[in-house]
Design a protein around this motif. Sequence first.
Motif, PDB file in Angstrom:
ATOM      1  N   SER A  83       0.622  -1.155  -0.043  1.00 35.10           N
ATOM      2  CA  SER A  83      -0.015  -0.067   0.050  1.00 35.10           C
ATOM      3  C   SER A  83       0.872   1.320   0.052  1.00 35.10           C
ATOM      4  O   SER A  83       2.075   1.096   0.456  1.00 35.10           O
ATOM      5  N   ALA A  84       0.292   2.163  -0.570  1.00 37.03           N
ATOM      6  CA  ALA A  84       1.240   3.509  -0.709  1.00 37.03           C
ATOM      7  C   ALA A  84       1.364   4.044   0.741  1.00 37.03           C
ATOM      8  O   ALA A  84       2.520   4.490   1.136  1.00 37.03           O
ATOM      9  N   ASP A  85       0.402   3.916   1.716  1.00 36.46           N
ATOM     10  CA  ASP A  85       0.605   4.553   2.972  1.00 36.46           C
ATOM     11  C   ASP A  85       1.768   3.636   3.581  1.00 36.46           C
ATOM     12  O   ASP A  85       2.756   4.393   4.523  1.00 36.46           O
ATOM     13  N   SER A  86       1.553   2.457   3.521  1.00 37.08           N
ATOM     14  CA  SER A  86       2.646   1.830   4.333  1.00 37.08           C
ATOM     15  C   SER A  86       4.187   1.993   3.889  1.00 37.08           C
ATOM     16  O   SER A  86       4.977   2.145   4.686  1.00 37.08           O
ATOM     17  N   PHE A  87       4.375   1.880   2.682  1.00 38.81           N
ATOM     18  CA  PHE A  87       5.549   2.263   2.020  1.00 38.81           C
ATOM     19  C   PHE A  87       6.051   3.606   2.300  1.00 38.81           C
ATOM     20  O   PHE A  87       7.264   3.941   2.659  1.00 38.81           O
ATOM     21  N   PRO A 115      -4.514   9.717  -4.647  1.00 38.71           N
ATOM     22  CA  PRO A 115      -4.378   8.580  -3.564  1.00 38.71           C
ATOM     23  C   PRO A 115      -4.173   7.109  -4.172  1.00 38.71           C
ATOM     24  O   PRO A 115      -4.403   6.747  -5.484  1.00 38.71           O
ATOM     25  N   GLY A 116      -3.074   6.566  -3.536  1.00 43.49           N
ATOM     26  CA  GLY A 116      -2.670   5.253  -4.045  1.00 43.49           C
ATOM     27  C   GLY A 116      -1.485   5.169  -4.927  1.00 43.49           C
ATOM     28  O   GLY A 116      -0.913   4.155  -5.292  1.00 43.49           O
ATOM     29  N   VAL A 117      -0.920   6.356  -5.253  1.00 46.82           N
ATOM     30  CA  VAL A 117       0.148   6.394  -6.382  1.00 46.82           C
ATOM     31  C   VAL A 117       1.297   7.035  -5.522  1.00 46.82           C
ATOM     32  O   VAL A 117       1.116   8.032  -4.752  1.00 46.82           O
ATOM     33  N   LEU A 118       2.452   6.533  -5.556  1.00 48.06           N
ATOM     34  CA  LEU A 118       3.511   6.942  -4.783  1.00 48.06           C
ATOM     35  C   LEU A 118       4.466   7.611  -5.934  1.00 48.06           C
ATOM     36  O   LEU A 118       4.904   6.916  -6.982  1.00 48.06           O
ATOM     37  N   VAL A 158       5.026   4.844  -8.499  1.00 44.05           N
ATOM     38  CA  VAL A 158       4.618   3.018  -8.223  1.00 44.05           C
ATOM     39  C   VAL A 158       2.936   3.314  -8.030  1.00 44.05           C
ATOM     40  O   VAL A 158       2.501   4.266  -7.387  1.00 44.05           O
ATOM     41  N   ASN A 159       2.455   2.542  -8.801  1.00 47.59           N
ATOM     42  CA  ASN A 159       0.776   2.436  -8.816  1.00 47.59           C
ATOM     43  C   ASN A 159       0.460   1.234  -7.975  1.00 47.59           C
ATOM     44  O   ASN A 159       0.791   0.444  -8.337  1.00 47.59           O
ATOM     45  N   LEU A 160      -0.281   1.784  -6.927  1.00 48.84           N
ATOM     46  CA  LEU A 160      -0.695   0.771  -5.889  1.00 48.84           C
ATOM     47  C   LEU A 160      -2.099   0.879  -5.781  1.00 48.84           C
ATOM     48  O   LEU A 160      -2.725   0.479  -4.677  1.00 48.84           O
ATOM     49  N   THR A 161      -2.746   1.446  -6.710  1.00 50.98           N
ATOM     50  CA  THR A 161      -4.134   1.942  -6.689  1.00 50.98           C
ATOM     51  C   THR A 161      -4.935   0.802  -6.817  1.00 50.98           C
ATOM     52  O   THR A 161      -6.053   0.717  -6.515  1.00 50.98           O
ATOM     53  N   GLY A 162      -4.682  -0.502  -7.746  1.00 53.20           N
ATOM     54  CA  GLY A 162      -5.551  -1.359  -8.263  1.00 53.20           C
ATOM     55  C   GLY A 162      -6.303  -1.192  -9.290  1.00 53.20           C
ATOM     56  O   GLY A 162      -7.283  -1.824  -9.742  1.00 53.20           O
ATOM     57  N   ALA A 163      -5.803  -0.007 -10.217  1.00 51.99           N
ATOM     58  CA  ALA A 163      -6.445   0.405 -11.448  1.00 51.99           C
ATOM     59  C   ALA A 163      -5.371   1.005 -12.088  1.00 51.99           C
ATOM     60  O   ALA A 163      -4.238   1.584 -11.610  1.00 51.99           O
ATOM     61  N   PRO A 164      -5.197   1.104 -13.375  1.00 51.25           N
ATOM     62  CA  PRO A 164      -4.157   1.921 -14.271  1.00 51.25           C
ATOM     63  C   PRO A 164      -4.144   3.336 -13.851  1.00 51.25           C
ATOM     64  O   PRO A 164      -5.418   4.087 -13.503  1.00 51.25           O
ATOM     65  N   ALA A 165      -3.228   4.173 -13.648  1.00 57.29           N
ATOM     66  CA  ALA A 165      -3.006   5.310 -13.292  1.00 57.29           C
ATOM     67  C   ALA A 165      -2.444   6.155 -14.354  1.00 57.29           C
ATOM     68  O   ALA A 165      -1.339   5.751 -15.011  1.00 57.29           O
ATOM     69  N   ARG A 166      -3.016   7.362 -14.552  1.00 57.29           N
ATOM     70  CA  ARG A 166      -2.461   8.404 -15.564  1.00 57.29           C
ATOM     71  C   ARG A 166      -1.289   9.211 -14.886  1.00 57.29           C
ATOM     72  O   ARG A 166      -1.492   9.642 -13.865  1.00 57.29           O
TER      73      ARG A 166
END
Length: 547
Positions: free
Chosen positions: A309-313, A484-487, A502-510
């Motif tokens: 998860s982004a928060d954990s990292f 949210p969810g992108v680092l 890094v994309n940790l969102t569960g969906a593609p990120a722009r």
Amino acid sequence: MTASHPTPPATDPDWWRSAVVYQVYVRSFADSNADGVGDLQGIRERLPYLRDLGVDALWLTPFYTSPMVDGGYDVADYRDVDPMFGTLTDFDNMITDAHALGLRIIVDLVPNHTSDAHPWFQAALVAGPDSPERERYLFADGRGTAGEEPPNDWESIFGGPAWTRVADGQWYLHLFDPAQPDLNWRHPEVRAEFEDVLRFWLDRGVDGFRIDVAHGMIKEEGLPNVGFSTMTTGQRQVELLGKGRLPYFDQDEVHDIYRSWRPILDSYPGGRMAVAEAWAETPQRLARYIGPDELHQAFSFDFLDATWSADSFRKVIDTALAESTIVGAPTTWVLSNHDKKRHVTRYGDGEVGLRRARAATLLMLSLPGCAYVYQGEELGLPEVLDLPDELRQDPSFLRTGESRDGCRVPIPWSGQLAPYGFGPEGSELSWLPAPATWAALSVAAQTGVPGSTLELYRTVLGIRRTHPALALGDGGITWQDTDPGVLAFSRATDDVELTCVVNLTGAPARVSGYGAPIAASAPLTDEGDGHLLPIDAAVWFERRLAG
């Protein structure tokens, strides 16, 4: 330094601050003599592979004389090579070749305990209570009317009591297996012995030491009870490791040992270093192991334990970088090692786990500091979860049912059938069996294949070594504002900026605005003036800055 033991390959005393260190689990890396066990000559033969991979140094797990009760972490002779792995001449030849290729060698030092086959312990058993020989270890009388109960409630990390009774009625402490009696580090002979062991290997040209159980050598005076045990509460004491204080770990006096070791390391040329395998209840206490008068590094296991998860990292990274600033030493990042389940499997196994593992690699290798890579992770190896019980050799398996053997299976080099080139051509022996699915993961199967995990590692390690923003080693990072969810964070010189996303969102990120992609864990899709970053993927962008 004698002529036969050349100095390290370069003169930079700060090489360790930004190095990528490749952990070699010696008996699972390469077998040169077809006995099914990896050895020093096998490592020597594969050194060009490691040079071409792009690492800076190798950490070798113990190869010393040992009964191998705990994979060599039960040492009977600290100044010799176990015949299973070769000879001292084999070691000398290997380190000479490594240095010639620009690779440094870090060896494992096991100072908390010896093997019960060590001459000191054998002498202690014969000598009896109150003898000078027993003073080198932690012998004690038992509790109860006839001393029939252990001296206290301490538990072994491998499960069960941390005490074993000998024939004359006394008990000895072993925080691990009964075959690994703990040394008494308040004894001057113990301290003098290990200072001599350090010099023995430094004289042979080693570049550093990984200190096993670096937090464990000093026990609290009086050996007081912890106050709870598995039998009384159902909670194992080991669950406090890294979370709370135990009377047998992280005692203040342990730092006196490292203050006596540092001048020895500093007296040799080429930047000899030491890294602690240490667990402490707070980052602040862990940071105490590092400094100009103690050790150079301590492993950041919080990064290994971070959830996907982004928060954990982000929390782990921020905490580690803040601590590195306090102690003036770079953070040490690690995703897997010989004691932990491989991160492909921890992150979900199968395609999901591999996808995330590849992304985590780009994340780790773009952070400031030193990174440790465990053998086989560059191949995307998963944990082997279905080893037959009768083949498992981890001593903790017999006591707790937990086994570390699944991350220690020999790595695949080539071919369609196990053991995949682990030994010489035609050899079919391997001390642990590799799965049938590993044929597609071998070095040969991945070499030159665009998009393979091996080629991804080669690419990003090459960039890390030469890119001005990453070659800095030290320094901080600049977090970027993201969904949210992108680092996303950047590192920069005056001329160029590198951003890891890094994309940790569960969906593609722009993603846009960071420059041109120079490495990615999965293919990007162009989208207008930006890119679409797939699920569980990471990318490095480069942007030239106006002069």
